[in-house]
Design a protein around this motif. Structure first.
Motif, PDB file in Angstrom:
ATOM      1  N   LEU A 102       0.820  -1.212   0.000  1.00  0.00           N
ATOM      2  CA  LEU A 102       0.000   0.000   0.000  1.00  0.00           C
ATOM      3  C   LEU A 102       0.855   1.264   0.000  1.00  0.00           C
ATOM      4  O   LEU A 102       0.314   2.378  -0.021  1.00  0.00           O
ATOM      5  CB  LEU A 102      -0.941   0.013   1.207  1.00  0.00           C
ATOM      6  CG  LEU A 102      -2.014  -1.082   1.251  1.00  0.00           C
ATOM      7  CD1 LEU A 102      -2.921  -0.886   2.464  1.00  0.00           C
ATOM      8  CD2 LEU A 102      -2.841  -1.085  -0.030  1.00  0.00           C
ATOM      9  N   GLY A 103       2.158   1.116   0.000  1.00  0.00           N
ATOM     10  CA  GLY A 103       3.044   2.281  -0.045  1.00  0.00           C
ATOM     11  C   GLY A 103       2.895   3.189   1.160  1.00  0.00           C
ATOM     12  O   GLY A 103       2.778   4.409   1.016  1.00  0.00           O
ATOM     13  N   LEU A 104       2.916   2.589   2.346  1.00  0.00           N
ATOM     14  CA  LEU A 104       2.780   3.363   3.581  1.00  0.00           C
ATOM     15  C   LEU A 104       4.161   3.845   4.034  1.00  0.00           C
ATOM     16  O   LEU A 104       5.042   3.033   4.304  1.00  0.00           O
ATOM     17  CB  LEU A 104       2.140   2.499   4.674  1.00  0.00           C
ATOM     18  CG  LEU A 104       0.800   1.843   4.307  1.00  0.00           C
ATOM     19  CD1 LEU A 104       0.330   0.938   5.420  1.00  0.00           C
ATOM     20  CD2 LEU A 104      -0.246   2.898   3.976  1.00  0.00           C
ATOM     21  N   HIS A 105       4.333   5.156   4.124  1.00  0.00           N
ATOM     22  CA  HIS A 105       5.635   5.710   4.490  1.00  0.00           C
ATOM     23  C   HIS A 105       5.560   6.732   5.613  1.00  0.00           C
ATOM     24  O   HIS A 105       6.570   7.040   6.233  1.00  0.00           O
ATOM     25  CB  HIS A 105       6.293   6.360   3.270  1.00  0.00           C
ATOM     26  CG  HIS A 105       6.546   5.393   2.150  1.00  0.00           C
ATOM     27  ND1 HIS A 105       7.488   4.398   2.224  1.00  0.00           N
ATOM     28  CD2 HIS A 105       5.929   5.261   0.941  1.00  0.00           C
ATOM     29  CE1 HIS A 105       7.480   3.692   1.095  1.00  0.00           C
ATOM     30  NE2 HIS A 105       6.542   4.194   0.314  1.00  0.00           N
ATOM     31  N   ARG A 106       4.370   7.254   5.863  1.00  0.00           N
ATOM     32  CA  ARG A 106       4.172   8.244   6.917  1.00  0.00           C
ATOM     33  C   ARG A 106       3.014   7.798   7.799  1.00  0.00           C
ATOM     34  O   ARG A 106       2.146   7.025   7.363  1.00  0.00           O
ATOM     35  CB  ARG A 106       3.849   9.619   6.305  1.00  0.00           C
ATOM     36  CG  ARG A 106       4.959  10.193   5.454  1.00  0.00           C
ATOM     37  CD  ARG A 106       4.443  11.258   4.492  1.00  0.00           C
ATOM     38  NE  ARG A 106       3.770  12.353   5.167  1.00  0.00           N
ATOM     39  CZ  ARG A 106       4.384  13.449   5.616  1.00  0.00           C
ATOM     40  NH1 ARG A 106       5.691  13.587   5.443  1.00  0.00           N
ATOM     41  NH2 ARG A 106       3.706  14.406   6.195  1.00  0.00           N
ATOM     42  N   VAL A 107       3.003   8.282   9.019  1.00  0.00           N
ATOM     43  CA  VAL A 107       1.908   7.932   9.921  1.00  0.00           C
ATOM     44  C   VAL A 107       0.576   8.413   9.358  1.00  0.00           C
ATOM     45  O   VAL A 107      -0.453   7.752   9.512  1.00  0.00           O
ATOM     46  CB  VAL A 107       2.178   8.514  11.331  1.00  0.00           C
ATOM     47  CG1 VAL A 107       0.893   8.588  12.146  1.00  0.00           C
ATOM     48  CG2 VAL A 107       3.201   7.656  12.067  1.00  0.00           C
ATOM     49  N   LYS A 136       1.352  10.005  18.497  1.00  0.00           N
ATOM     50  CA  LYS A 136       1.186  11.439  18.759  1.00  0.00           C
ATOM     51  C   LYS A 136       2.401  12.228  18.281  1.00  0.00           C
ATOM     52  O   LYS A 136       2.269  13.283  17.655  1.00  0.00           O
ATOM     53  CB  LYS A 136       0.961  11.672  20.253  1.00  0.00           C
ATOM     54  CG  LYS A 136      -0.405  11.238  20.757  1.00  0.00           C
ATOM     55  CD  LYS A 136      -0.541  11.512  22.245  1.00  0.00           C
ATOM     56  CE  LYS A 136      -1.931  11.150  22.755  1.00  0.00           C
ATOM     57  NZ  LYS A 136      -2.060  11.383  24.221  1.00  0.00           N
ATOM     58  N   ARG A 137       3.581  11.714  18.579  1.00  0.00           N
ATOM     59  CA  ARG A 137       4.806  12.404  18.164  1.00  0.00           C
ATOM     60  C   ARG A 137       4.933  12.445  16.639  1.00  0.00           C
ATOM     61  O   ARG A 137       5.279  13.471  16.062  1.00  0.00           O
ATOM     62  CB  ARG A 137       6.029  11.694  18.751  1.00  0.00           C
ATOM     63  CG  ARG A 137       6.192  11.814  20.240  1.00  0.00           C
ATOM     64  CD  ARG A 137       7.509  11.157  20.673  1.00  0.00           C
ATOM     65  NE  ARG A 137       7.701  11.179  22.111  1.00  0.00           N
ATOM     66  CZ  ARG A 137       8.844  10.829  22.707  1.00  0.00           C
ATOM     67  NH1 ARG A 137       9.879  10.437  21.973  1.00  0.00           N
ATOM     68  NH2 ARG A 137       8.954  10.874  24.020  1.00  0.00           N
ATOM     69  N   ALA A 138       4.650  11.300  15.999  1.00  0.00           N
ATOM     70  CA  ALA A 138       4.798  11.224  14.544  1.00  0.00           C
ATOM     71  C   ALA A 138       3.796  12.132  13.844  1.00  0.00           C
ATOM     72  O   ALA A 138       4.141  12.836  12.885  1.00  0.00           O
ATOM     73  CB  ALA A 138       4.627   9.784  14.083  1.00  0.00           C
ATOM     74  N   ALA A 139       2.545  12.124  14.313  1.00  0.00           N
ATOM     75  CA  ALA A 139       1.519  12.975  13.704  1.00  0.00           C
ATOM     76  C   ALA A 139       1.869  14.451  13.890  1.00  0.00           C
ATOM     77  O   ALA A 139       1.695  15.259  12.971  1.00  0.00           O
ATOM     78  CB  ALA A 139       0.157  12.661  14.311  1.00  0.00           C
ATOM     79  N   ALA A 140       2.374  14.806  15.063  1.00  0.00           N
ATOM     80  CA  ALA A 140       2.757  16.199  15.317  1.00  0.00           C
ATOM     81  C   ALA A 140       3.922  16.609  14.430  1.00  0.00           C
ATOM     82  O   ALA A 140       3.949  17.732  13.908  1.00  0.00           O
ATOM     83  CB  ALA A 140       3.126  16.370  16.789  1.00  0.00           C
ATOM     84  N   SER A 202      13.514  11.567  17.769  1.00  0.00           N
ATOM     85  CA  SER A 202      12.561  12.464  18.428  1.00  0.00           C
ATOM     86  C   SER A 202      11.140  11.899  18.421  1.00  0.00           C
ATOM     87  O   SER A 202      10.270  12.383  19.153  1.00  0.00           O
ATOM     88  CB  SER A 202      12.566  13.828  17.740  1.00  0.00           C
ATOM     89  OG  SER A 202      12.222  13.700  16.354  1.00  0.00           O
ATOM     90  N   VAL A 203      10.913  10.863  17.627  1.00  0.00           N
ATOM     91  CA  VAL A 203       9.590  10.255  17.490  1.00  0.00           C
ATOM     92  C   VAL A 203       9.539   8.849  18.079  1.00  0.00           C
ATOM     93  O   VAL A 203       8.540   8.452  18.695  1.00  0.00           O
ATOM     94  CB  VAL A 203       9.186  10.192  15.992  1.00  0.00           C
ATOM     95  CG1 VAL A 203       7.909   9.374  15.794  1.00  0.00           C
ATOM     96  CG2 VAL A 203       9.008  11.600  15.437  1.00  0.00           C
ATOM     97  N   ASN A 204      10.590   8.069  17.921  1.00  0.00           N
ATOM     98  CA  ASN A 204      10.521   6.617  18.132  1.00  0.00           C
ATOM     99  C   ASN A 204      10.556   6.128  19.571  1.00  0.00           C
ATOM    100  O   ASN A 204      10.576   4.927  19.815  1.00  0.00           O
ATOM    101  CB  ASN A 204      11.614   5.911  17.327  1.00  0.00           C
ATOM    102  CG  ASN A 204      13.022   6.251  17.794  1.00  0.00           C
ATOM    103  OD1 ASN A 204      13.237   6.662  18.921  1.00  0.00           O
ATOM    104  ND2 ASN A 204      13.993   6.068  16.895  1.00  0.00           N
ATOM    105  N   MET A 205      10.598   7.019  20.545  1.00  0.00           N
ATOM    106  CA  MET A 205      10.571   6.655  21.965  1.00  0.00           C
ATOM    107  C   MET A 205      11.848   5.992  22.460  1.00  0.00           C
ATOM    108  O   MET A 205      11.882   5.437  23.560  1.00  0.00           O
ATOM    109  CB  MET A 205       9.370   5.723  22.255  1.00  0.00           C
ATOM    110  CG  MET A 205       8.010   6.295  21.931  1.00  0.00           C
ATOM    111  SD  MET A 205       7.562   7.616  23.069  1.00  0.00           S
ATOM    112  CE  MET A 205       7.436   6.735  24.613  1.00  0.00           C
ATOM    113  N   SER A 206      12.898   6.010  21.660  1.00  0.00           N
ATOM    114  CA  SER A 206      14.120   5.300  22.026  1.00  0.00           C
ATOM    115  C   SER A 206      14.738   5.816  23.319  1.00  0.00           C
ATOM    116  O   SER A 206      15.438   5.081  24.015  1.00  0.00           O
ATOM    117  CB  SER A 206      15.147   5.381  20.892  1.00  0.00           C
ATOM    118  OG  SER A 206      15.450   6.721  20.565  1.00  0.00           O
TER     119      SER A 206
END
Length: 263
Positions: A102-107, A136-140, A202-206
């Motif tokens: 489906l070519g999913l690359h972004r949230v 939440k982080r990725a969408a922001a 900054s997004v991945n919670m690492s």
């Protein structure tokens, strides 16, 4: 004489633990590891209730800190745990079917009408809150913070059947879902059947995901169990952890009455 160790570990550690166990057993002919995977807090509860566990490795030191440290085992004056070491990290990732058809690359792509999304939903599962924060982080970051709640609503929680990390992986590899959020180590373990999309730190919670280990009060072979924890801190184990999606913490963090053998 053969010693069998019961190793309780978080679902996210399933792939790394299989590789670590194989390497450890190759060096210790008299020890065999019996791996038990599950939700960290559920495993901690089983230890508190007195179930035999030689090594406990949850997906957060907070589980040991809050659920076991200085708490007494059921029907006993023995501490459930008195120390722990923090030995590796992890991150949240997006997984799709092999080839990402489906070519999913972004949230934001998860809001497409045809996309079926899967996520961890168990109230006691740390991956549930981490998935929510990741979205939440990725969408922001994509400038559309309002999308996080829309995405979460596409995988509504059923309290009677809480979904775990293995459930999300299985849903995507079996075609029941087009995408899901899991730990990087879980994606690495299932890489033959899916694609993994990683995000910025900054997004991945690492920065917040850490794996710990202790020898709880229900251990039957404390010496052998301590040997395995010592192995987790070794250069060999650190190499295995890197390969299986669990970057090691070097030096490891220590809390409580850590045995001298682990210094």
């Amino acid at each position: 004489m053969l010693s069998e160790l019961n190793v309780f570990h978080a679902d996210s550690l399933a792939g790394p633990m299989r590789a670590l166990a194989q390497a450890f057993e190759a060096r210790h002919a008299g020890i065999r590891l019996k791996l038990c995977s599950g939700v960290s807090r559920d495993l901690a509860r089983r230890i508190l209730e007195g179930e035999a566990c030689d090594v406990f490795a949850p997906s957060s030191p907070a589980v040991i800190e809050q659920d076991l440290l200085q708490k007494k085992l059921a029907g006993s004056d023995k501490d459930a745990a008195s120390w722990y070491v923090v030995f590796s990290a992890n991150e949240m990732v997006l997984i799709t079917a092999k080839g990402n058809p489906l070519g999913l690359h972004r949230v934001s792509d998860l809001t497409r009408p045809q996309v079926k999304f899967a996520r961890v939903t168990g109230e006691n599962d740390l991956a549930r809150g981490r998935t929510i924060e990741f979205l939440k982080r990725a969408a922001a970051q994509e400038g559309r913070p309002e999308l996080a709640q829309q995405i979460l609503a596409r995988a509504a929680a059923d309290p009677a059947q809480p979904a775990t990390i293995p459930d999300v992986v299985n849903a995507v590899t079996a075609g029941r879902a087009n995408a899901g959020v899991v730990y990087y180590s879980a994606a690495v373990a299932a890489r033959k059947g899916l694609e993994c999309l990683r995000f910025a730190d900054s997004v991945n919670m690492s920065e917040a995901i850490r794996n710990a280990a202790t020898v709880p009060g229900t251990a039957r072979d404390v010496q052998a169990a301590t040997q395995f924890v010592r192995f987790l801190l070794s250069a060999e184990a650190q190499g295995i952890l890197r390969e299986t999606g669990q970057p090691p913490l070097v030096p490891a963090l220590r809390k409580g009455a850590v045995p001298a053998a682990l210094d």
